[in-house]
Design an enzyme around this catalytic site. Structure first.
Site, PDB file in Angstrom:
ATOM      1  N   LYS A 172       3.609 -25.447   0.115  1.00 58.28           N
ATOM      2  CA  LYS A 172       3.837 -27.022  -0.559  1.00 58.28           C
ATOM      3  C   LYS A 172       5.273 -27.411   0.175  1.00 58.28           C
ATOM      4  O   LYS A 172       5.391 -28.712   0.163  1.00 58.28           O
ATOM      5  CB  LYS A 172       3.997 -26.592  -2.064  1.00 58.28           C
ATOM      6  N   LYS A 240      14.463 -33.294  -4.773  1.00 63.94           N
ATOM      7  CA  LYS A 240      14.402 -31.773  -5.313  1.00 63.94           C
ATOM      8  C   LYS A 240      13.628 -30.941  -4.249  1.00 63.94           C
ATOM      9  O   LYS A 240      13.917 -29.971  -4.092  1.00 63.94           O
ATOM     10  CB  LYS A 240      13.772 -31.791  -6.636  1.00 63.94           C
TER      11      LYS A 240
END
Length: 303
Positions: A172, A240
């Site tokens: 990811k 983030k």
């Protein structure tokens, strides 16, 4: 279906995902800190819960979809958390995007409680969650991955077991690296085309059909040219994620120079107040670097 699911985190992604599972016939009990999210689950046929314990205690499978590592640690590992109430044999599928080391820690502590764990972050954004067309990259035991197959089939179209615990989060991170870099380059292409007096819409249409084509050009070129940045995935969250990318790269001992630059562009977008906008709003930063403020007064401008 006989499988009962406790779903923790019913936001932009978790909301439609839990609704799709309920529509598919799973018994879904959900928890979220926001009441409207619980109401939406009720409308979709799920059971709202006032506490994590209520969603977890009788569940065969627990799914978490939370913003970041601290929330996963609190909800799963903290007092009154998932591991305090999950019965032995429960399959915990964390579909949040978090640090790989956090996923490995969750898996390790889960095993001491007899809880099987997969890290299974997703790509595809809000629309992919709504359509049940997410890409799912799963890390963990192959047997647990197979056991989750019926659930993953409802949520995604591309579902791959990518390795041991933490591998899903590493893949990811690579996904977010490529997505962020692609957005930055598409933004530069728009600024370059417009400054050269070329119709950016026509130019990007050609690019989308050639070797430069990408899913981002397919889905986002029109809204980027129109300066429409309603969030499907917010700058704040991509910021983030780029922190996770750079931290994971440091741990792996590799240099990501383009990734580092992409992270700075996204950080700049956040610092300039665009954190709540879609990550395609990195275009605003790229425009600013060339002294362009094309979005003000643009007929398609929208926040």
């Amino acid at each position: 279906m006989s499988t009962s699911i406790g779903f923790i985190g019913l936001g932009i992604m978790g909301g439609p995902m839990s609704a799709n599972l309920a529509a598919a016939g799973f018994a879904v009990a959900g928890y979220d800190v926001h009441r409207p999210a619980l109401d939406r689950l009720t409308a979709a046929g799920g059971q709202p819960c006032a506490r994590i314990a209520e969603a977890v205690v009788d569940a065969d499978v627990v799914i978490t979809m939370l913003p970041d590592s601290p929330q996963v640690e609190e909800v799963v590992l903290g007092e009154e958390g998932v591991l305090d109430y999950a019965k032995p044999g429960t399959l915990l599928i964390d579909m949040s995007t978090i640090r790989p080391e956090t996923s490995r820690r969750v898996a390790s502590l889960g095993s001491t409680r007899g809880v099987r764990v997969l890290d299974a972050p997703v790509s595809g954004g809000q629309q992919g969650a709504i359509d049940g067309a997410l890409s799912i990259m799963a890390g963990g035991d192959e047997r647990d991955f197979r056991a989750a197959g019926g659930i993953f089939d409802v949520l995604g179209k591309t579902v791959v077991h990518v390795g041991p615990h933490g591998a899903g989060q590493t893949v990811k991170a690579a996904n977010q690296l490529v997505v962020g870099g692609t957005y930055a380059l598409v933004a530069e292409a728009i600024v370059f085309l417009e400054a050269s007096g070329v119709d950016a819409s026509a130019g990007l249409e050609v690019l989308a059909g050639g070797l430069a084509g990408s899913r981002i050009l397919e889905l986002k070129r029109k809204t980027m040219v129109a300066r429409e940045f309603q969030p499907g995935f917010r700058i704040d969250l991509h910021h983030k994620d780029m922190g996770i990318v750079l931290d994971a790269a440091r741990t792996a001992g590799v240099a990501l120079p383009v990734g580092a630059l992409t992270a700075q562009l996204i950080a700049a977008a956040r610092a300039q107040g665009y954190g709540d906008l879609d990550h395609s709003a990195v275009l605003r930063v790229v425009e600013g670097l060339s002294g362009v403020r094309a979005w003000f007064g643009h007929p398609g401008f929208s926040v």
